[in-house]
Design a protein around this motif. Structure first.
Motif, PDB file in Angstrom:
ATOM      1  N   PRO A   1      -9.479  12.966   6.278  1.00 57.77           N
ATOM      2  CA  PRO A   1      -8.380  12.154   5.743  1.00 57.77           C
ATOM      3  C   PRO A   1      -7.950  12.646   4.374  1.00 57.77           C
ATOM      4  O   PRO A   1      -8.782  13.068   3.555  1.00 57.77           O
ATOM      5  CB  PRO A   1      -8.980  10.744   5.659  1.00 57.77           C
ATOM      6  CG  PRO A   1     -10.174  10.766   6.554  1.00 57.77           C
ATOM      7  CD  PRO A   1     -10.690  12.164   6.521  1.00 57.77           C
TER       8      PRO A   1
ATOM      9  N   LEU B   1       0.847  -1.187   0.000  1.00 60.51           N
ATOM     10  CA  LEU B   1       0.000   0.000   0.000  1.00 60.51           C
ATOM     11  C   LEU B   1       0.883   1.237   0.000  1.00 60.51           C
ATOM     12  O   LEU B   1       2.020   1.198   0.484  1.00 60.51           O
ATOM     13  CB  LEU B   1      -0.919   0.032   1.228  1.00 60.51           C
ATOM     14  CG  LEU B   1      -1.829  -1.175   1.468  1.00 60.51           C
ATOM     15  CD1 LEU B   1      -2.568  -1.016   2.788  1.00 60.51           C
ATOM     16  CD2 LEU B   1      -2.829  -1.309   0.332  1.00 60.51           C
TER      17      LEU B   1
ATOM     18  N   ILE C   1      -8.378   8.640   2.732  1.00 56.03           N
ATOM     19  CA  ILE C   1      -7.715   7.503   3.369  1.00 56.03           C
ATOM     20  C   ILE C   1      -7.210   7.937   4.736  1.00 56.03           C
ATOM     21  O   ILE C   1      -6.318   8.789   4.838  1.00 56.03           O
ATOM     22  CB  ILE C   1      -6.547   6.981   2.528  1.00 56.03           C
ATOM     23  CG1 ILE C   1      -7.021   6.606   1.120  1.00 56.03           C
ATOM     24  CG2 ILE C   1      -5.888   5.788   3.207  1.00 56.03           C
ATOM     25  CD1 ILE C   1      -8.062   5.509   1.093  1.00 56.03           C
TER      26      ILE C   1
ATOM     27  N   ALA D   1      -7.341   1.915  11.141  1.00 56.52           N
ATOM     28  CA  ALA D   1      -7.563   3.260  10.612  1.00 56.52           C
ATOM     29  C   ALA D   1      -8.139   4.127  11.728  1.00 56.52           C
ATOM     30  O   ALA D   1      -9.027   3.706  12.460  1.00 56.52           O
ATOM     31  CB  ALA D   1      -8.532   3.207   9.435  1.00 56.52           C
TER      32      ALA D   1
ATOM     33  N   LEU E   1      -7.043   4.385  -4.514  1.00 52.91           N
ATOM     34  CA  LEU E   1      -6.455   5.483  -3.746  1.00 52.91           C
ATOM     35  C   LEU E   1      -5.205   5.050  -2.981  1.00 52.91           C
ATOM     36  O   LEU E   1      -4.276   5.836  -2.808  1.00 52.91           O
ATOM     37  CB  LEU E   1      -7.486   6.045  -2.773  1.00 52.91           C
ATOM     38  CG  LEU E   1      -8.615   6.884  -3.396  1.00 52.91           C
ATOM     39  CD1 LEU E   1      -9.683   7.202  -2.360  1.00 52.91           C
ATOM     40  CD2 LEU E   1      -8.056   8.178  -3.995  1.00 52.91           C
ATOM     41  N   THR E   2      -5.190   3.815  -2.516  1.00 53.79           N
ATOM     42  CA  THR E   2      -4.033   3.330  -1.750  1.00 53.79           C
ATOM     43  C   THR E   2      -2.956   2.731  -2.641  1.00 53.79           C
ATOM     44  O   THR E   2      -1.920   2.291  -2.148  1.00 53.79           O
ATOM     45  CB  THR E   2      -4.472   2.269  -0.735  1.00 53.79           C
ATOM     46  OG1 THR E   2      -5.073   1.163  -1.428  1.00 53.79           O
ATOM     47  CG2 THR E   2      -5.458   2.834   0.270  1.00 53.79           C
TER      48      THR E   2
ATOM     49  N   SER F   1       2.491  -0.024   4.981  1.00 54.72           N
ATOM     50  CA  SER F   1       2.917  -0.205   3.593  1.00 54.72           C
ATOM     51  C   SER F   1       2.735  -1.641   3.116  1.00 54.72           C
ATOM     52  O   SER F   1       2.968  -1.918   1.942  1.00 54.72           O
ATOM     53  CB  SER F   1       4.391   0.189   3.440  1.00 54.72           C
ATOM     54  OG  SER F   1       5.203  -0.616   4.282  1.00 54.72           O
TER      55      SER F   1
ATOM     56  N   GLY G   1      -5.263   7.776   8.450  1.00 57.03           N
ATOM     57  CA  GLY G   1      -3.991   7.242   8.902  1.00 57.03           C
ATOM     58  C   GLY G   1      -4.170   5.918   9.627  1.00 57.03           C
ATOM     59  O   GLY G   1      -5.194   5.684  10.276  1.00 57.03           O
TER      60      GLY G   1
ATOM     61  N   ASN H   1      -7.206  12.449   0.735  1.00 59.87           N
ATOM     62  CA  ASN H   1      -7.734  11.587  -0.339  1.00 59.87           C
ATOM     63  C   ASN H   1      -8.727  10.559   0.200  1.00 59.87           C
ATOM     64  O   ASN H   1      -8.911   9.502  -0.405  1.00 59.87           O
ATOM     65  CB  ASN H   1      -6.602  10.873  -1.079  1.00 59.87           C
ATOM     66  CG  ASN H   1      -5.697  11.833  -1.820  1.00 59.87           C
ATOM     67  OD1 ASN H   1      -6.147  12.857  -2.343  1.00 59.87           O
ATOM     68  ND2 ASN H   1      -4.416  11.517  -1.864  1.00 59.87           N
TER      69      ASN H   1
ATOM     70  N   ILE I   1       0.202   4.291   1.646  1.00 63.10           N
ATOM     71  CA  ILE I   1      -0.476   5.214   2.558  1.00 63.10           C
ATOM     72  C   ILE I   1       0.347   5.354   3.827  1.00 63.10           C
ATOM     73  O   ILE I   1       1.200   4.517   4.140  1.00 63.10           O
ATOM     74  CB  ILE I   1      -1.909   4.740   2.911  1.00 63.10           C
ATOM     75  CG1 ILE I   1      -1.863   3.382   3.610  1.00 63.10           C
ATOM     76  CG2 ILE I   1      -2.769   4.674   1.679  1.00 63.10           C
ATOM     77  CD1 ILE I   1      -3.218   2.924   4.105  1.00 63.10           C
ATOM     78  N   SER I   2       0.091   6.405   4.568  1.00 64.01           N
ATOM     79  CA  SER I   2       0.850   6.697   5.781  1.00 64.01           C
ATOM     80  C   SER I   2       0.542   5.672   6.862  1.00 64.01           C
ATOM     81  O   SER I   2      -0.613   5.333   7.108  1.00 64.01           O
ATOM     82  CB  SER I   2       0.485   8.101   6.294  1.00 64.01           C
ATOM     83  OG  SER I   2       1.090   8.364   7.531  1.00 64.01           O
TER      84      SER I   2
END
Length: 819
Positions: free
Chosen positions: A530, A66, A534, A522, A259-260, A72, A536, A532, A68-69
């Protein structure tokens, strides 16, 4: 064959006539061969040997990445596993699994259970691995259906230890987490999937009618079809990934995948099993290989001395008609005898080293450790190594003997002859190479030492002194609800807090620097949309207020939780300083609200605590959310039935270990109390791999320094012995002892300086391979390089000073008379 045997016997007799030389050579070779063989046995078992499954090269691990923050990498959800298995075009089959610990006891046993690691697996996993029970049967699809009779497969180790290898165990029942399960099979002793400590296997219970597409709690392994590459398999899964939300509607949506930047990943299963230990093992193997080279150079120097001492004898034999081939065979025979004796000693030392590694290796998490041993491949490596060493040392000796003309050797006057530069060039080169190799090892161990010191200097965010930890897991069958579990933990805390010597006590779902109990989620923050869409991803840790005080985690602002009330449920959370800075930097975090689900309840932040190192000392603290022990009514997304107790004491925490275990057993005699250890032990384990690497490199460096010093001393000492007449003449003609000493020291420093120069260049080139193992230290750290060079110069000075001191005491009259 007889001629070779005769040559070897003659060589052995000659070597026995010089026991000092022979013992030194055999011990030096044994040390080098033993260290190299021991480490190679680990590298072979862990990195080179195929996994113990049929055609294991076709086994692959399936996962996702992924972008995203906070996260991964994710593995598989039940939905992705089911869809990949059904729709793929590249695998013969796919299996899923996860590991967990369970409470195990014979059905008719009373009292405490045993906490064991278990694999929750799909029936297809056994067909993927081509694994079969030695008794009974494997799991079938029927065993996974909802409402199916509970079954279990046990491992050979558990079968032997708990049931005395009773063949009648198949068909009997065993109690697991309070549920009676029928034993349907026994796996062979060498089946250790997915980990060496897994003792039994249970069905996952995945229900295709009730999947959760965004709960990535499973790992998956598959077997490639013939002719299918890993890249082709990854491409096939990537084409299937966007279709999962349509096949299994849920929280994983097509927009979330886009998105991710979610990507399917296919890796060889062996890479996953080995993990990141490979770099450490290759570094250690390179280090001991350097030691072997240094040892070989030392033995070669010893043989060169032996050749020079036999110059007249060899010259006479050459003059009488002995060919170079006969002399070469003689030196080769001596080298083979020395190498064989050193190799045998080395294998014995390697075997002892492997036994020691089995005793302590669990603390450094070496995968496949049980497979490490002396086998045919390792013995073949030892034989090949000793043969190469024999060819090297005997080849040098033979070349040196062939380089001197018989007439010139016979014309020399024994010890009075002044050795020319050409005669000692090879010996000086060998010693310089020893110094260079020793410097590389010394720099490597110095860098690891600095990394270790940096790790030791890192504050973990808590105070480990006088803290005892242990874990308790409540079976769902006995404690079916969150309220039941919370009441048990609260009552246990009250009784443990009342024990003499206890200052504070708390429970927590995940201890710092320990992965057990970790849960990421999440997190939605009110008034912080968030990016986009998504949110954290952050660690979510269940805890009581006493946990922060017991572990010494400072309260930065606000307050901790109130006493948990299972009937009311919590509405509060505490966050770490890093979390507060990430979302409310510069603002007061108290009173802000967060939630862990898009439609879940909002929690109010009532306190901010200090950051702790959650996963590793070398990694920065992760922004964390701490929630109270109990969850709101109707929110059953996670039940904290397995918790760690943290108890701060006034003295040695080991003294209250028995008392806290008695307290738990007084509340429920069937509960196992496991992982009982002081917190400082967990802290030490966090740096165990760095400590192991440091220890190995330091040991190799120490041996290298010793052999290097011996090499310099031997060369200078031998030069002084050959130049006795010259030194006597110089002293008789008016040279001072200081001038003689400086000449000798200059020779030693010249060899050392050449070796250090070559070693520094090699170190700058090679230390980049250990960059990933270093913590806040550059591979080209100038302090380490300068310190290593200075230390070697100091050792060279001492090794040269001793023969230089002896040279100044030469009596000119006696030296000349002796000639």
């Amino acid at each position: 064959m007889f001629t070779l045997y005769g040559r070897l016997r003659q060589a052995a007799r000659r070597l026995l006539r010089t026991p000092g030389f022979t013992l030194a050579a055999v011990l030096t070779l044994g040390l080098g061969v033993g260290a190299t063989t021991a480490v190679f046995s680990v590298v072979h078992a862990v990195l080179l040997r195929p996994l113990p499954y049929d055609d294991s090269g076709r086994l692959v691990d399936l996962s996702h990445t992924l972008a995203i923050s906070g996260i991964s990498h994710v593995d598989q959800s039940d939905a992705s596993y089911l869809y990949y298995r059904r729709a793929n075009h590249v695998f013969t089959d796919v299996g899923a699994y996860r590991t967990s610990a369970v409470n195990v006891a014979p059905l008719d046993a009373a009292g405490e259970s045993e906490r064991l690691s278990a694999g929750f697996v799909t029936a297809s996993l056994f067909s993927v691995l081509h694994a079969r029970p030695v008794r009974g049967r494997a799991l079938t699809d029927r065993d996974e259906r909802p409402g199916a009779p509970p079954v279990v497969i046990i491992g050979a180790g558990l079968w032997k230890r708990m049931y005395g290898s009773d063949p009648g165990i198949v068909g009997r029942r065993v109690r697991i987490d309070g549920v009676a399960r029928e034993v349907i099979g026994i796996m062979p002793a060498d089946f250790r999937f997915p980990a060496a400590d897994v003792a039994l296997w249970l069905p996952t219970g995945i229900d295709p009618a009730a999947t959760e597409s965004a709960n990535f709690g499973y790992r998956a392994v598959a077997r490639l079809r013939d002719g299918v590459s890993i890249d082709a398999a990854a491409a096939d899964l990537q084409s299937l990934l966007p279709r999962i939300p349509e096949a299994f509607p849920g929280r994983l949506t097509a927009s979330a995948i886009e998105l991710t930047h979610m990507q399917a990943v296919v890796r060889p299963l062996r890479d996953v099993v080995v993990g990141d230990i490979g770099r450490v093992l290759w570094v250690v193997l390179a280090a001991v290989a350097f030691v072997l080279l240094i040892a070989a150079a030392n033995v070669a120097n010893l043989l060169l001395v032996r050749v020079e001492a036999r110059q007249k004898e060899l010259a006479v034999r050459r003059a009488l008609g002995a060919g170079r081939g006969a002399l070469l065979t003689e030196f080769l025979a001596e080298g083979l005898v020395l190498a064989a004796a050193g190799g045998a000693l080395g294998v014995a030392l390697a075997s002892a080293g492997i036994d020691m590694l089995h005793a302590v290796g669990g603390g450094i998490d070496i995968p496949r450790l049980a497979e490490v041993g002396i086998d045919a491949v390792v013995l073949g490596f030892a034989c090949a190594t000793t043969t190469l060493v024999a060819l090297f040392v005997s080849g040098l000796a033979a070349a040196r003997s062939a380089a001197v003309a018989p007439a010139a050797a016979l014309a020399e006057t024994g010890r009075s002859a002044t050795a020319g530069r050409a005669r000692h060039r090879s010996r000086n080169a060998l010693v310089a190479s020893q110094v260079a190799l020793a410097l590389v090892l010394l720099v490597g161990s110095g860098l690891m030492a600095r990394s270790f010191l940096r790790l030791r200097a890192v504050h973990p965010g808590f105070e480990p002194a006088h803290v005892l930890t242990f874990r308790v897991a409540l079976p769902d069958a006995t404690y079916p609800s969150t309220d039941d579990a919370a009441r048990f933990f609260i009552r246990a805390l009250d009784e443990i807090s009342a024990l003499a010597g206890v200052e504070a006590a708390g429970v927590v779902s995940k201890l710092p620097l320990d992965l057990e109990g970790r849960r990421d989620s999440a997190v939605f923050v009110q008034d912080r949309p968030p990016v986009n869409g998504i949110p954290g991803i952050h660690p979510i840790t269940y805890a009581t207020a006493g946990y922060f005080r017991a572990l010494g985690i400072p309260l930065v602002e606000g307050r901790a939780f109130e006493r948990p009330d299972p009937a009311r449920g919590p509405t509060e959370v505490v966050v770490s300083r890093g979390f507060a800075q990430q979302y409310w930097n510069g603002e007061d975090a108290i009173g802000k609200q967060v939630r862990m689900m898009t439609s879940g309840p909002w929690y109010t932040v009532v306190g901010v605590v200090g950051d702790v190192r959650g996963t590793a000392l070398e990694r920065l603290p992760e922004p964390t959310v701490y929630t109270p022990l109990v969850t709101p009514a109707g929110d059953a997304r996670w039940t904290p039935h397995a918790m760690a107790f943290v108890v701060r004491t006034t003295g040695d925490p080991a003294r209250i270990a028995a008392a806290v275990q008695r307290t738990i057993h007084s509340l429920d005699p069937a509960l196992p109390v496991y992982h009982v250890r002081p917190m400082h032990e967990i802290l030490s384990h966090a740096s165990a791999r760095t400590s192991f690497t440091l220890l190995m490199l330091a040991a190799a460096s120490a041996v290298a320094l010793l052999l290097g010093a011996v090499g310099i001393y031997g060369v200078i000492s031998y030069v002084v012995s050959l130049r006795t007449r010259e030194i006597g003449i110089r002293l008789a003609l008016g040279a001072t002892p200081e001038e003689v000493s400086r000449r000798v020291l200059r020779h030693g420093f010249g060899i050392a300086t050449l070796g250090i120069a070559v070693g520094l260049a090699a170190a700058l080139l090679l230390t980049r391979f250990i960059a990933a193992l270093l913590v806040d230290v550059s591979p080209a750290d100038p302090v380490t390089l300068a310190t290593a060079a200075a230390l070697l110069l100091a050792i060279a000075a001492v090794a040269s000073w001793l023969p230089a001191r002896r040279a100044t005491r030469v009596d000119p009259v006696r030296a000349l008379r002796a000639e």
